[in-house]
Scaffold this active site. Structure first.
Site, PDB file in Angstrom:
ATOM      1  N   ALA A  76       8.689 -11.435   0.825  1.00  0.00           N
ATOM      2  CA  ALA A  76       8.348  -9.936   0.270  1.00  0.00           C
ATOM      3  C   ALA A  76       7.082 -10.045  -0.275  1.00  0.00           C
ATOM      4  O   ALA A  76       6.614 -11.343  -1.217  1.00  0.00           O
ATOM      5  CB  ALA A  76      10.006  -9.559  -0.515  1.00  0.00           C
ATOM      6  N   GLU A 109      14.006 -14.432  11.142  1.00  0.00           N
ATOM      7  CA  GLU A 109      14.301 -12.745  11.533  1.00  0.00           C
ATOM      8  C   GLU A 109      13.317 -12.144  10.683  1.00  0.00           C
ATOM      9  O   GLU A 109      13.448 -11.585   9.585  1.00  0.00           O
ATOM     10  CB  GLU A 109      16.095 -12.698  10.836  1.00  0.00           C
ATOM     11  CG  GLU A 109      17.188 -13.580  11.393  1.00  0.00           C
ATOM     12  CD  GLU A 109      18.195 -14.054  10.716  1.00  0.00           C
ATOM     13  OE1 GLU A 109      19.442 -14.535  11.687  1.00  0.00           O
ATOM     14  OE2 GLU A 109      18.283 -14.025   9.608  1.00  0.00           O
ATOM     15  N   ASN A 114       9.321  -3.471  12.193  1.00  0.00           N
ATOM     16  CA  ASN A 114       8.477  -4.462  10.914  1.00  0.00           C
ATOM     17  C   ASN A 114       7.102  -4.821  11.553  1.00  0.00           C
ATOM     18  O   ASN A 114       6.959  -6.532  12.061  1.00  0.00           O
ATOM     19  CB  ASN A 114       8.887  -5.541   9.880  1.00  0.00           C
ATOM     20  CG  ASN A 114       8.235  -5.544   8.999  1.00  0.00           C
ATOM     21  OD1 ASN A 114       7.001  -5.340   9.180  1.00  0.00           O
ATOM     22  ND2 ASN A 114       8.257  -6.368   8.010  1.00  0.00           N
ATOM     23  N   TYR A 121       4.098 -13.322  11.756  1.00  0.00           N
ATOM     24  CA  TYR A 121       4.494 -14.200  12.239  1.00  0.00           C
ATOM     25  C   TYR A 121       3.814 -14.591  13.792  1.00  0.00           C
ATOM     26  O   TYR A 121       3.561 -16.275  13.640  1.00  0.00           O
ATOM     27  CB  TYR A 121       5.605 -13.426  11.968  1.00  0.00           C
ATOM     28  CG  TYR A 121       6.718 -13.782  11.193  1.00  0.00           C
ATOM     29  CD1 TYR A 121       6.290 -14.535  10.232  1.00  0.00           C
ATOM     30  CD2 TYR A 121       7.637 -12.575  10.944  1.00  0.00           C
ATOM     31  CE1 TYR A 121       6.479 -13.805   8.567  1.00  0.00           C
ATOM     32  CE2 TYR A 121       7.995 -12.871   9.779  1.00  0.00           C
ATOM     33  CZ  TYR A 121       7.089 -12.729   8.644  1.00  0.00           C
ATOM     34  OH  TYR A 121       8.744 -12.463   7.635  1.00  0.00           O
TER      35      TYR A 121
END
Length: 161
Positions: A76, A109, A114, A121
């Site tokens: 985050a 996950e 998103n 990723y």
């Protein structure tokens, strides 16, 4: 633009700094202080990204049981620090730790909606392998499961060649 960040071990005193980030980014699905305490108590690999003033810009964690697989618990970044390389730096640190542990696979996950995180990723070799329906609660949002397989380096603690 890249922000100069330092990655420090996430300690208990950082919990108060990360809770507003959690609340802003994840709303009703935010982690509680107890969840962070539990991650730290279990010895999971967590880092905070801090700027030159020592302000927390973001955080990330990794858990798992090498040599099989490790899981990215969370990444985050504070909204005002996004798109400046902070998330990338945190992800690279987690992947470096996975390599140090000789993990064969790194999994995570991510919310199906998103797309920005999924693209990040994917640039690091993560590929979708499944969907967990209704994973995020209370929004009932699905989670895309992504995996990155790695070749053992042969120099980790589990290799005795």
């Amino acid at each position: 633009m890249t922000t100069a960040v330092r990655l420090d071990p996430f300690r208990w005193w950082h919990i108060d700094d990360v809770l507003p980030i959690e609340a802003d980014l994840f709303g009703a699905e935010q982690w509680s202080p107890a969840m962070f305490w539990n991650e730290l108590a279990n010895g999971h690999h967590y880092r905070v990204a801090v700027d030159a003033d020592g302000s927390v810009l973001g955080y990330a964690g990794l858990a798992g049981a090498p040599p099989d697989e490790v899981w990215v618990q969370n990444i985050a970044v504070r909204r005002d620090a996004q798109r400046r390389g902070v998330g990338r730096a945190l992800l690279e640190e987690l992947l470096a730790e996975a390599a140090r542990r000789d993990a064969r696979s790194t999994l995570l996950e991510v919310a199906v909606d998103n797309a920005a995180a999924q693209r990040l990723y994917a640039t690091y070799g993560f590929e979708p392998i499944g969907v967990r329906r209704g994973y995020y609660q209370p929004s009932n949002t699905d989670a895309l499961v992504m995996r990155r397989d790695t070749e053992p380096t042969g120099d980790g603690p589990h290799d005795h060649g």
